[in-house]
Design a protein around this motif. Structure first.
Motif, PDB file in Angstrom:
ATOM      1  N   MET A  73       0.840  -1.203   0.000  1.00 40.72           N
ATOM      2  CA  MET A  73       0.000   0.000   0.000  1.00 40.72           C
ATOM      3  C   MET A  73       0.871   1.249   0.000  1.00 40.72           C
ATOM      4  O   MET A  73       0.606   2.209  -0.727  1.00 40.72           O
ATOM      5  N   ILE A 102       2.270   1.936  -3.360  1.00 37.10           N
ATOM      6  CA  ILE A 102       1.291   2.576  -4.245  1.00 37.10           C
ATOM      7  C   ILE A 102       1.257   4.078  -3.988  1.00 37.10           C
ATOM      8  O   ILE A 102       1.223   4.886  -4.926  1.00 37.10           O
ATOM      9  N   ILE A 122      -3.335  -1.475  -7.036  1.00 37.05           N
ATOM     10  CA  ILE A 122      -4.447  -1.467  -6.080  1.00 37.05           C
ATOM     11  C   ILE A 122      -5.292  -2.720  -6.256  1.00 37.05           C
ATOM     12  O   ILE A 122      -5.658  -3.390  -5.274  1.00 37.05           O
ATOM     13  N   LEU A 178      -3.581  -5.701  -4.832  1.00 40.06           N
ATOM     14  CA  LEU A 178      -3.661  -5.686  -3.371  1.00 40.06           C
ATOM     15  C   LEU A 178      -5.028  -6.180  -2.912  1.00 40.06           C
ATOM     16  O   LEU A 178      -5.138  -7.010  -1.984  1.00 40.06           O
ATOM     17  N   LEU A 179      -6.093  -5.683  -3.529  1.00 38.16           N
ATOM     18  CA  LEU A 179      -7.436  -6.096  -3.146  1.00 38.16           C
ATOM     19  C   LEU A 179      -7.648  -7.589  -3.387  1.00 38.16           C
ATOM     20  O   LEU A 179      -8.262  -8.290  -2.559  1.00 38.16           O
ATOM     21  N   LEU A 225      -6.755  -1.219   5.087  1.00 41.92           N
ATOM     22  CA  LEU A 225      -6.180  -1.473   3.766  1.00 41.92           C
ATOM     23  C   LEU A 225      -7.274  -1.574   2.708  1.00 41.92           C
ATOM     24  O   LEU A 225      -7.155  -1.000   1.612  1.00 41.92           O
ATOM     25  N   TYR A 226      -8.329  -2.285   3.018  1.00 38.78           N
ATOM     26  CA  TYR A 226      -9.454  -2.363   2.088  1.00 38.78           C
ATOM     27  C   TYR A 226     -10.001  -0.963   1.803  1.00 38.78           C
ATOM     28  O   TYR A 226     -10.219  -0.575   0.641  1.00 38.78           O
ATOM     29  N   GLU A 251      -8.688   2.066   2.219  1.00 43.52           N
ATOM     30  CA  GLU A 251      -7.780   2.950   1.493  1.00 43.52           C
ATOM     31  C   GLU A 251      -7.695   2.558   0.028  1.00 43.52           C
ATOM     32  O   GLU A 251      -7.668   3.418  -0.868  1.00 43.52           O
ATOM     33  N   ALA A 252      -7.649   1.261  -0.241  1.00 41.98           N
ATOM     34  CA  ALA A 252      -7.510   0.794  -1.628  1.00 41.98           C
ATOM     35  C   ALA A 252      -8.755   1.140  -2.448  1.00 41.98           C
ATOM     36  O   ALA A 252      -8.650   1.669  -3.564  1.00 41.98           O
ATOM     37  N   TYR A 253      -9.933   0.850  -1.917  1.00 42.66           N
ATOM     38  CA  TYR A 253     -11.156   1.176  -2.656  1.00 42.66           C
ATOM     39  C   TYR A 253     -11.296   2.686  -2.840  1.00 42.66           C
ATOM     40  O   TYR A 253     -11.671   3.165  -3.920  1.00 42.66           O
ATOM     41  N   ARG A 300      -8.774   3.952  -5.384  1.00 39.66           N
ATOM     42  CA  ARG A 300      -9.160   3.547  -6.739  1.00 39.66           C
ATOM     43  C   ARG A 300     -10.228   4.488  -7.297  1.00 39.66           C
ATOM     44  O   ARG A 300     -10.166   4.892  -8.461  1.00 39.66           O
TER      45      ARG A 300
END
Length: 486
Positions: free
Chosen positions: A48, A51, A116, A119-120, A138-139, A141-143, A146
């Motif tokens: 993360m 990224i 991303i 990672l997901l 983490l979920y 932040e990634a969503y 994106r």
């Protein structure tokens, strides 16, 4: 399972992490097997953070998509003939050098999005045990990231909102890992809007326990310092405004709804961000005032107290040298302005905190250099590039509320900037004119002015210099390698 390899380009010290001695466990330009990266909670965090480093690099917000490409399109910089910068300012997208810049921006956005998605995918299937709610963070932040990145791709490469319908072809919205360019197929404007909101909804759900709700920006930016009221359980929870956080969800929604022309919802979400309070009743995101410029903890010229979301670029001082500040006593940077523009933009108002001499601008004869990101002997740099500031939320309210209510926020905003806050926006013409002026003053160096013009479909302006946007000039063409598949 087929092994996947990823090349990580690392600038240096991982400033996004709390510990200044913590390095991402990948050497520059080395390939690392996917199964090695995702064997521990630390590995997921490092991915993360990698990224975020990509997002903060000069290929994106460390240069290209902040003070460089969109600010050139907005006419902030002096035109020098026969340069890449001049071709950009002329909207000559067919020029080979401009094409290279556009290709870099496009590929960098979608490379970050691909990581991303990887990672997901690995979060979905991992059996690693996470601590302190970090899997949910983490979920989230990634969503959220994106959605944020796709929205910026839409703003740059997508249609002018005023001319788009839900059936209009827009951009690819990528939700799975792919290296096949033929799968990066543009979907409709309506589909992009739907998927952005779906990702933001997912982000909100997972970020419900964001440590940012428990501590102030001061708490989370000053680990171990006296006066800190909240100490997170995990060092990774510090510096939340440089991670996509719970408040960035609503700020992105406000920007999104402003972009598509839904004034009511844009104002609703902007209001939510402005109204957020710390435990002691102070504002979570405070407008920068004149005193803030002498307080490095408040972020000086980049107005860090306003950052809802920002990119931390550890090598920013190296990147800007020769681009917006001089690399030697006798050199001229690529991007500079005429002295007279400062007075034009700031309306000869010596009281304006953003236009005061020697603060944001260093004059050199008839030209001036821009200092927002420069670390001088008197003002410390934070090496942060703002991505969403609370100032934008105020301007969304000023633009969209009923005039009487808008006037109240206009006065608060102008007072913070040291301006005459009794100025009236008593009719729509005055409102539109003043909002445009404040955007121009506030977002120099951040890439937001071009998007204001595109959203308004305003094809000509005279400040700080005369600019005319040609037909289709607002829609940056997708790279030829992309259009071959569409």
């Amino acid at each position: 399972m087929k092994k996947r390899y990823f090349i990580w380009f690392l600038a240096g010290l991982l400033a996004l992490n709390c510990s200044c001695s913590d390095w991402l466990d990948v050497n520059p330009r080395t390939e690392m097997k996917e199964e090695d990266m995702y064997q521990s909670e630390k590995g997921f965090k490092n991915v993360m953070n990698g990224i975020y480093i990509q997002v903060a690099s000069q290929k994106l917000y460390g240069k290209n998509t902040s003070y460089y490409f969109p600010d050139l399109l907005a006419g902030y910089w002096y035109k020098t003939n026969n340069t890449t910068e001049n071709y950009i300012m002329s909207y000559t997208y067919s020029n080979q050098y401009v094409e290279n810049v556009v290709k870099t921006i496009w590929s960098s956005y979608y490379t970050a999005i691909a990581h991303i998605n990887d990672l997901l995918e690995n979060l979905d299937k991992t059996d690693v045990a996470f601590t302190y709610g970090n899997k949910e963070l983490l979920y989230g932040e990634a969503y959220g990231l994106r959605a944020f990145l796709h929205l910026d791709v839409l703003r740059l490469f997508g249609p002018v909102p005023a001319e788009a319908s839900d059936a209009t072809e827009a951009i690819p919205y990528v939700t799975e890992l792919t290296r096949d360019p033929s799968k990066l197929i543009s979907v409709t404007y309506g589909d992009v809007k739907r998927m952005i909101l779906e990702d933001l909804d997912r982000a909100e759900k997972y970020l419900a326990g964001d440590p940012f709700t428990l501590g102030s920006m001061f708490d989370l930016n000053n680990p171990g310092k006296s006066g800190v009221d909240y100490v997170p359980d995990d060092d990774w929870h510090y510096y939340r405004q440089t991670h996509f956080n719970i408040y960035a969800v609503d700020a992105t929604r406000a920007r999104f709804y402003q972009w598509i022309g839904d004034k009511a919802l844009a104002a609703t979400y902007a209001q939510k961000v402005i109204d957020v309070k710390n435990a002691d009743g102070t504002s979570k995101f405070a407008l920068t005032t004149n005193s803030s410029y002498t307080n490095s903890e408040e972020g000086a010229l980049v107005m860090a107290s306003e950052h809802v979301f920002a990119a931390n670029c550890s090598d920013l001082q190296d990147i800007i040298r020769g681009v917006i500040v001089t690399s030697s006593s006798s050199s001229t940077p690529k991007l500079y302005l005429e002295n007279g523009w400062i007075e034009d933009v700031y309306e000869n108002a010596n009281s304006d905190n953003r236009g005061k001499g020697g603060r944001y601008f260093q004059t050199n004869g008839s030209y001036a250099y821009y200092l927002k990101y420069y670390e001088s002997g008197t003002i410390a740099a934070t090496d942060m590039v703002p991505l969403i500031r609370v100032a934008e939320m105020y301007l969304i309210l000023i633009e969209n509320l009923e005039l009487t209510d808008a006037q109240k926020y206009f006065e608060v905003f102008r007072q913070a900037r040291g301006m005459d806050f009794t100025l009236s926006i008593s009719d729509e013409t005055a409102r539109v004119n003043q909002v445009e002026k404040e955007y121009r003053k506030d977002f120099w160096g951040e890439g937001q002015m071009f998007y204001y013009y595109k959203r308004q479909n305003k094809t000509s302006w005279s400040v700080p210099q005369g600019m005319t946007v040609p037909v289709n000039g607002f829609v940056v063409p997708k790279p030829q390698g992309q259009t071959a598949f569409e």
